[in-house]
Scaffold this active site. Structure first.
Site, PDB file in Angstrom:
ATOM      1  CG  ASP A  23      -5.223  -8.704   1.221  1.00  0.00           C
ATOM      2  OD1 ASP A  23      -5.382  -8.376   0.028  1.00  0.00           O
ATOM      3  OD2 ASP A  23      -4.756  -9.795   1.553  1.00  0.00           O
ATOM      4  CE  LYS A  87      -6.537  -7.817  -5.961  1.00  0.00           C
ATOM      5  NZ  LYS A  87      -6.039  -8.481  -4.727  1.00  0.00           N
ATOM      6  CD  GLU A 187      -2.595  -8.260  -3.515  1.00  0.00           C
ATOM      7  OE1 GLU A 187      -2.121  -9.171  -4.220  1.00  0.00           O
ATOM      8  OE2 GLU A 187      -3.775  -7.890  -3.592  1.00  0.00           O
ATOM      9  CG  ASP A 211       1.026 -12.123  -2.885  1.00  0.00           C
ATOM     10  OD1 ASP A 211       0.333 -12.998  -2.335  1.00  0.00           O
ATOM     11  OD2 ASP A 211       0.623 -10.972  -3.098  1.00  0.00           O
TER      12      ASP A 211
END
Length: 292
Positions: A23, A87, A187, A211
């Site tokens: 992750d 990211k 995710e 999420d």
């Protein structure tokens, strides 16, 4: 989630080789491994019973990299050389990096042929893909130590709203880290995999998967039928997560400091101190049962 591979367990499948699950988070990264023949993956405990490493990379003047906690600890001393939030930049055009993000970063972001990149204190340009590569290398090393064997194959999770360019940039970063990416999973979908693995009685159900991460907010609607996951709808915001909550608090703190006559709150080191304080406040507010 790092346990995205569990969907195969629902079909009574077991890997014929060790598989690394990552992750790759905006603020923290979680690592898991599914050993050959094992019925399910294992999330790796790093140190002090922690299950994540900070997604921070300290780019040292000698050309080496330090990843994780030590990099985060050196952020205050080397604000231009400790890179994070890769990211949020990976696979993006420079024009997509909004002031809302860059205003609160301690490092300098420059236009590198139309792509965002870090400019270190020595003038060197580092692409966000390289920062992700270093985090993935760290994850690979930790997992190999845990397993006692070389790991080559990986499943990596990304936000639901990542476009193909962002996904490919993540795959390229993984390949540079020596990993063959078996699958890129969103995710929320990975979260649903894990949920159904633990609660198989929910077969033939529809799931609303919420999420909220360090950098993104995603929602996915899925149906589960005979162990198969079918994504009905997915949406999200790549610029709405815990980091953004921090930014709102930082903005309010900066406003109040200026009202009291405090100067230089726009410099890197005060920003870093304010970010640490904002995160403490955010965590405290999540457990507060009264309006303040």
């Amino acid at each position: 989630m790092a346990i995205a591979g569990e969907r195969f367990a629902l079909q009574n499948l077991r890997p014929v080789y060790n598989v690394l699950g990552i992750d790759l988070g905006t603020t923290n990264t979680v690592i898991a491994v599914w050993r050959t023949g094992s019925p399910s993956p294992e999330v790796i405990t790093i140190e002090n019973n922690e299950r994540s490493i900070p997604s921070y990379v300290w780019c040292k003047t000698d050309g080496t990299f330090d990843v994780g906690k030590n990099a985060a600890r050196n952020l205050k001393q080397f604000p231009d050389d400790v890179c994070y939030d890769a990211k949020r930049m990976i696979g993006q055009h420079f024009t997509n990096i909004t002031a809302l993000q860059s205003e609160y970063w301690s490092f300098k972001v420059v236009n590198n042929n139309g792509r965002p990149a870090y400019q270190l204190s020595n003038g060197k340009i580092i692409e966000p893909e390289e920062i992700s590569t270093q985090v993935l290398k760290k994850a690979k090393t930790i997992a190999e130590t845990f397993v006692g064997a070389i790991l080559q194959h990986a499943v990596i999770t990304v936000p639901a709203y990542f476009n193909n360019t962002q996904k490919q940039a993540t795959i390229d970063a993984a390949e540079k880290a020596g990993l063959n990416v078996l699958s890129i999973e969103t995710e929320p979908t990975a979260a649903a995999f894990a949920f159904n693995y633990d609660h198989k009685r929910f077969d033939d159900y529809n799931l609303f998967v919420f999420d909220l991460g360090g950098g993104t907010f995603d929602i996915t609607i899925m149906s589960i039928q005979d162990g198969r996951f079918i994504v009905k709808a997915s949406g999200g915001d790549n610029n709405l997560g815990g980091r953004d909550f921090d930014n709102v608090l930082i903005k309010e703190l900066m406003k109040r400091l200026k009202e009291t006559g405090t100067q230089n709150s726009d410099n890197s080191k005060p920003k870093i101190r304010l970010r640490a304080l904002a995160e403490i406040i955010k965590i405290a507010l999540t457990t507060c049962d009264k309006h303040v």
